[in-house]
Design a protein around this motif. Structure first.
Motif, PDB file in Angstrom:
ATOM      1  N   GLY A   1      -0.898  -1.877  10.081  1.00 34.13           N
ATOM      2  CA  GLY A   1      -2.155  -2.406  10.616  1.00 34.13           C
ATOM      3  C   GLY A   1      -3.358  -1.815   9.909  1.00 34.13           C
ATOM      4  O   GLY A   1      -4.345  -2.518   9.627  1.00 34.13           O
ATOM      5  N   GLU A   2      -3.288  -0.532   9.592  1.00 36.64           N
ATOM      6  CA  GLU A   2      -4.399   0.119   8.881  1.00 36.64           C
ATOM      7  C   GLU A   2      -4.579  -0.480   7.489  1.00 36.64           C
ATOM      8  O   GLU A   2      -5.695  -0.823   7.084  1.00 36.64           O
TER       9      GLU A   2
ATOM     10  N   ARG B   1      -3.646  -3.388   6.440  1.00 37.09           N
ATOM     11  CA  ARG B   1      -4.134  -4.773   6.582  1.00 37.09           C
ATOM     12  C   ARG B   1      -5.624  -4.805   6.907  1.00 37.09           C
ATOM     13  O   ARG B   1      -6.340  -5.713   6.489  1.00 37.09           O
ATOM     14  N   SER B   2      -6.099  -3.799   7.640  1.00 35.14           N
ATOM     15  CA  SER B   2      -7.526  -3.766   7.992  1.00 35.14           C
ATOM     16  C   SER B   2      -8.413  -3.527   6.762  1.00 35.14           C
ATOM     17  O   SER B   2      -9.608  -3.766   6.806  1.00 35.14           O
TER      18      SER B   2
ATOM     19  N   ASP C   1       4.326   0.958  11.880  1.00 36.45           N
ATOM     20  CA  ASP C   1       3.640  -0.273  12.302  1.00 36.45           C
ATOM     21  C   ASP C   1       2.129  -0.059  12.312  1.00 36.45           C
ATOM     22  O   ASP C   1       1.360  -0.927  11.876  1.00 36.45           O
ATOM     23  N   ASP C   2       1.708   1.107  12.811  1.00 34.98           N
ATOM     24  CA  ASP C   2       0.273   1.417  12.846  1.00 34.98           C
ATOM     25  C   ASP C   2      -0.301   1.515  11.436  1.00 34.98           C
ATOM     26  O   ASP C   2      -1.427   1.069  11.171  1.00 34.98           O
TER      27      ASP C   2
ATOM     28  N   ARG D   1       7.069  -1.241   6.230  1.00 34.88           N
ATOM     29  CA  ARG D   1       7.927  -2.020   7.125  1.00 34.88           C
ATOM     30  C   ARG D   1       9.404  -1.705   6.890  1.00 34.88           C
ATOM     31  O   ARG D   1      10.207  -1.705   7.821  1.00 34.88           O
TER      32      ARG D   1
END
Length: 197
Positions: free
Chosen positions: A177-178, A180-181, A173-174, A78
């Motif tokens: 997300g990865e 966090r997944s 950002d992607d 971030r």
């Protein structure tokens, strides 16, 4: 003087920065440059050290600290996205460390610290992904594999920034997300911890 040289190398690369350019940027004549540093390579080494210690080390430090966890990985990504969005023009020049690796690919580097970036970044990711604050549990092989994947992605992000910093921010950002997944919950102290599925 080193800061001025650093900006020149960052903007134009090692090969693209002539001694005449370095004289103009630092305000020193050639003989003073040689007296202070000995060689262009030594000045480059000092400039790269300044960049690593002043810019990169502080960004890697939170992932290297005892007790670091996946949230520090997310904060790192971030942070890059914020840089790219805040000043796209500045970050179109990418990362001096990554640029140096790309410029000298397959050739001897003028600075011995340049190759350590990959290993240092990969180790920081792996440490954070296996840290005591991890909100999930990964087998050691998975930690190393994902650390290597994030390292390669970070190299790609920096190279993408040279083309389009805002797209590089979206890639960050992607990547958030990865990560966090994988089961990372951005929890507050005392809330339940998630585990990877």
């Amino acid at each position: 003087m080193v800061e001025a040289a650093k900006d020149l190398f960052w903007e134009h690369g090692y090969e693209g920065s002539t001694l005449a350019d370095l004289e103009k940027a630092t305000g020193l004549n050639r003989s003073s440059l040689y007296q202070a540093f000995g060689t262009k390579e030594a000045l480059f080494a000092a400039a790269l050290d300044s960049y690593i210690d002043g810019f990169m080390v502080p960004r890697l430090a939170p992932m290297d600290r005892p007790g670091a966890g996946p949230r520090e990985v997310i904060a790192f990504l971030r942070g890059l996205a914020r840089l790219f969005r805040a000043d796209p023009k500045r970050w179109r020049r990418g990362c001096l460390w990554v640029n140096s690796l790309a410029e000298f690919s397959g050739r001897e580097l003028p600075d011995s610290r340049a190759p350590e970036y990959r290993d240092r970044l990969s180790a920081a990711f792996a440490k954070a992904l296996s840290g005591t604050k991890a909100e999930f549990s990964l087998p050691p092989g998975d930690v190393q594999r994902r650390g290597r994947m994030l390292t390669a992605a970070t190299f790609g992000v920096w190279l993408s920034a040279r083309v389009d910093p805002l797209e590089a921010a979206r890639i960050c950002d992607d990547l958030v997300g990865e990560v966090r997944s994988w089961g990372v919950a951005e929890v507050t102290p005392g809330s339940p911890r998630r585990r990877a599925r």
